[in-house]
Design a protein around this motif. Structure first.
Motif, PDB file in Angstrom:
ATOM      1  N   ASP A 139      21.585  11.690  14.422  1.00 28.60           N
ATOM      2  CA  ASP A 139      21.981  10.367  14.905  1.00 28.60           C
ATOM      3  C   ASP A 139      22.516   9.468  13.798  1.00 28.60           C
ATOM      4  N   GLY A 140      22.246   9.814  12.554  1.00 33.17           N
ATOM      5  CA  GLY A 140      22.656   8.941  11.467  1.00 33.17           C
ATOM      6  C   GLY A 140      21.689   7.777  11.307  1.00 33.17           C
ATOM      7  N   ASP A 141      22.205   6.644  10.859  1.00 30.61           N
ATOM      8  CA  ASP A 141      21.356   5.491  10.557  1.00 30.61           C
ATOM      9  C   ASP A 141      21.005   4.662  11.787  1.00 30.61           C
ATOM     10  N   VAL A 142      21.640   4.939  12.910  1.00 26.61           N
ATOM     11  CA  VAL A 142      21.418   4.155  14.127  1.00 26.61           C
ATOM     12  C   VAL A 142      20.705   5.017  15.155  1.00 26.61           C
ATOM     13  N   ARG A 143      19.670   4.464  15.776  1.00 25.69           N
ATOM     14  CA  ARG A 143      18.943   5.197  16.811  1.00 25.69           C
ATOM     15  C   ARG A 143      19.786   5.303  18.076  1.00 25.69           C
ATOM     16  N   ARG A 144      19.998   6.519  18.500  1.00 23.90           N
ATOM     17  CA  ARG A 144      20.719   6.749  19.748  1.00 23.90           C
ATOM     18  C   ARG A 144      19.801   7.358  20.798  1.00 23.90           C
ATOM     19  N   ASP A 145      18.516   7.393  20.468  1.00 26.38           N
ATOM     20  CA  ASP A 145      17.435   7.731  21.391  1.00 26.38           C
ATOM     21  C   ASP A 145      17.774   8.953  22.247  1.00 26.38           C
ATOM     22  N   GLU A 146      17.440   8.874  23.546  1.00 25.24           N
ATOM     23  CA  GLU A 146      17.629  10.049  24.398  1.00 25.24           C
ATOM     24  C   GLU A 146      19.093  10.349  24.684  1.00 25.24           C
ATOM     25  N   CYS A 147      19.970   9.361  24.474  1.00 24.01           N
ATOM     26  CA  CYS A 147      21.352   9.509  24.937  1.00 24.01           C
ATOM     27  C   CYS A 147      22.092  10.644  24.237  1.00 24.01           C
ATOM     28  N   SER A 148      21.957  10.738  22.916  1.00 18.22           N
ATOM     29  CA  SER A 148      22.669  11.803  22.207  1.00 18.22           C
ATOM     30  C   SER A 148      22.115  13.171  22.581  1.00 18.22           C
ATOM     31  N   ALA A 149      20.808  13.261  22.844  1.00 16.12           N
ATOM     32  CA  ALA A 149      20.213  14.539  23.247  1.00 16.12           C
ATOM     33  C   ALA A 149      20.672  14.939  24.645  1.00 16.12           C
ATOM     34  N   TYR A 150      20.578  14.015  25.587  1.00 17.21           N
ATOM     35  CA  TYR A 150      20.962  14.325  26.964  1.00 17.21           C
ATOM     36  C   TYR A 150      22.440  14.710  27.047  1.00 17.21           C
ATOM     37  N   LEU A 151      23.281  13.921  26.399  1.00 11.44           N
ATOM     38  CA  LEU A 151      24.718  14.193  26.476  1.00 11.44           C
ATOM     39  C   LEU A 151      25.088  15.479  25.746  1.00 11.44           C
ATOM     40  N   ARG A 152      24.396  15.760  24.645  1.00 13.00           N
ATOM     41  CA  ARG A 152      24.635  17.026  23.953  1.00 13.00           C
ATOM     42  C   ARG A 152      24.368  18.196  24.894  1.00 13.00           C
ATOM     43  N   HIS A 153      23.295  18.095  25.666  1.00 13.23           N
ATOM     44  CA  HIS A 153      22.964  19.174  26.594  1.00 13.23           C
ATOM     45  C   HIS A 153      23.991  19.269  27.719  1.00 13.23           C
ATOM     46  N   LEU A 154      24.371  18.148  28.277  1.00 17.70           N
ATOM     47  CA  LEU A 154      25.340  18.148  29.372  1.00 17.70           C
ATOM     48  C   LEU A 154      26.681  18.728  28.932  1.00 17.70           C
ATOM     49  N   ILE A 155      27.056  18.472  27.695  1.00 19.50           N
ATOM     50  CA  ILE A 155      28.328  18.981  27.167  1.00 19.50           C
ATOM     51  C   ILE A 155      28.228  20.470  26.846  1.00 19.50           C
ATOM     52  N   ASP A 156      27.206  20.839  26.086  1.00 22.07           N
ATOM     53  CA  ASP A 156      27.108  22.219  25.598  1.00 22.07           C
ATOM     54  C   ASP A 156      26.865  23.223  26.720  1.00 22.07           C
ATOM     55  N   ASN A 157      26.257  22.780  27.817  1.00 24.62           N
ATOM     56  CA  ASN A 157      25.923  23.699  28.907  1.00 24.62           C
ATOM     57  C   ASN A 157      26.766  23.457  30.159  1.00 24.62           C
TER      58      ASN A 157
END
Length: 319
Positions: A139-157
């Motif tokens: 996420d880097g220096d900014v918290r992106r909480d569940e959003c980066s995880a959820y979207l990563r899954h939706l994209i990769d799968n």
């Protein structure tokens, strides 16, 4: 027995509510309704149907039974997606997370790690789930909480989605009730979950619409909101394969990129947090095809009866 129409209607509704998770109980309730109806004269039965919603209840039950009968015979495939930092994930392996009889569901676990710390109970996960994937998300220096995880899954799968995907925070039980999730999992195991989107949490957010929320919404959906945006808090939900694929892949990719971009001028950032992710909390249901103001579950006709529980902690009887 002084009001047979009421009892007949109630037994039919009970039968529909139990059908996805306890078909024997559903059959018993329906038999009781039939028994009561058989004791009435034709004139009395017709009178009861004019006062009580017996015929609509029968129609609703028949439609639910028909949809369940059309479900594929193969075991449903389920993705369990968890956004993790340093929290304990013991709830996935200590009996809290409702697992179903072996072979009834294929359950794949995906843990998206934000803090370079693998779960302490990884070995137990491998024993409990059909497959386990632990992936790092930066996420880097900014918290992106569940959003980066959820979207990563939706994209990769996106090109190999499960029949259902369940998305969780690492502190899942802080926001939902295990009994509600158990109903969902039991219905899936019986190939009987007739829902495309289910918000799993119980605390309700106040419906609202700010200039920031409206602008980010427009960037995601290419339209303005139709009404105030309302949902349940804290972004834990189930989505079906059909609703997952109803969005073009580009929309998920755009939402992911936005997490790393500057906020619109209409927004007032909280230092260290992604404003886009804060806005997404009340967009997930819209993303997956629900109305902008998600109905309370007790009033939501898109949910099967067994999931239309009352949000007691959110209700007030004051005028």
């Amino acid at each position: 027995r002084d009001c047979p129409g009421l009892l007949i209607s109630a037994f039919i509704v009970l039968a529909e509510a139990r059908l996805p998770i306890a078909p024997d109980e559903a059959a018993s309730a329906l038999a009781k309704a039939d028994h009561l109806a058989a004791r009435l004269s034709l004139e009395d039965y017709q009178g009861a149907t004019e006062i009580w919603p017996i015929e609509p209840a029968l129609g609703s039950y028949a439609r639910a039974a028909a949809r369940i009968a059309q479900a594929p015979e193969r075991p449903p495939r389920v993705h369990v997606v968890v956004c993790h930092c340093r929290e304990s994930l013991e709830w996935l392996t200590d009996g809290h997370f409702p697992m179903t009889p072996a072979g009834s569901i294929i359950v794949d676990l995906f843990v998206y790690d934000k803090c370079s710390r693998r779960p302490d109970n990884e070995a137990a996960m491998l024993e409990r789930f059909d497959s386990v994937s632990i992936q790092a998300v930066e996420d880097g220096d900014v918290r992106r909480d569940e959003c980066s995880a959820y979207l990563r899954h939706l994209i990769d799968n996106y090109h190999d989605p499960a029949d259902f995907a369940l998305f969780f925070q690492a502190d899942a039980s802080d926001h939902m009730q295990w009994g509600y999730l158990t109903l969902v999992m039991r219905a899936i195991s019986r190939r009987a979950l007739q829902a495309q989107f289910v918000h799993l949490n119980h605390p309700r957010l106040v419906a609202s619409l700010s200039p920031c929320r409206q602008e980010v919404f427009k960037q995601v959906f290419d339209r303005d909101p139709n009404e105030m945006l309302g949902s349940y808090c804290c972004a834990q939900f189930l989505v079906s394969r059909e609703r997952w694929l109803a969005n073009p892949l580009e929309r998920y990719e755009r939402m992911f990129r936005m997490l790393f971009e500057a906020s619109p001028a209409e927004c007032h950032d909280i230092p260290g947090h992604s404003t886009h992710c804060l806005m997404y909390e009340v967009y997930w249901h819209v993303l997956f095809g629900e109305p902008d103001d998600l109905p309370e579950r007790a009033e939501n006709p898109a949910l099967p009866l067994m999931l239309r529980t009352r949000d007691l902690e959110n209700e007030c009887y004051l005028p």
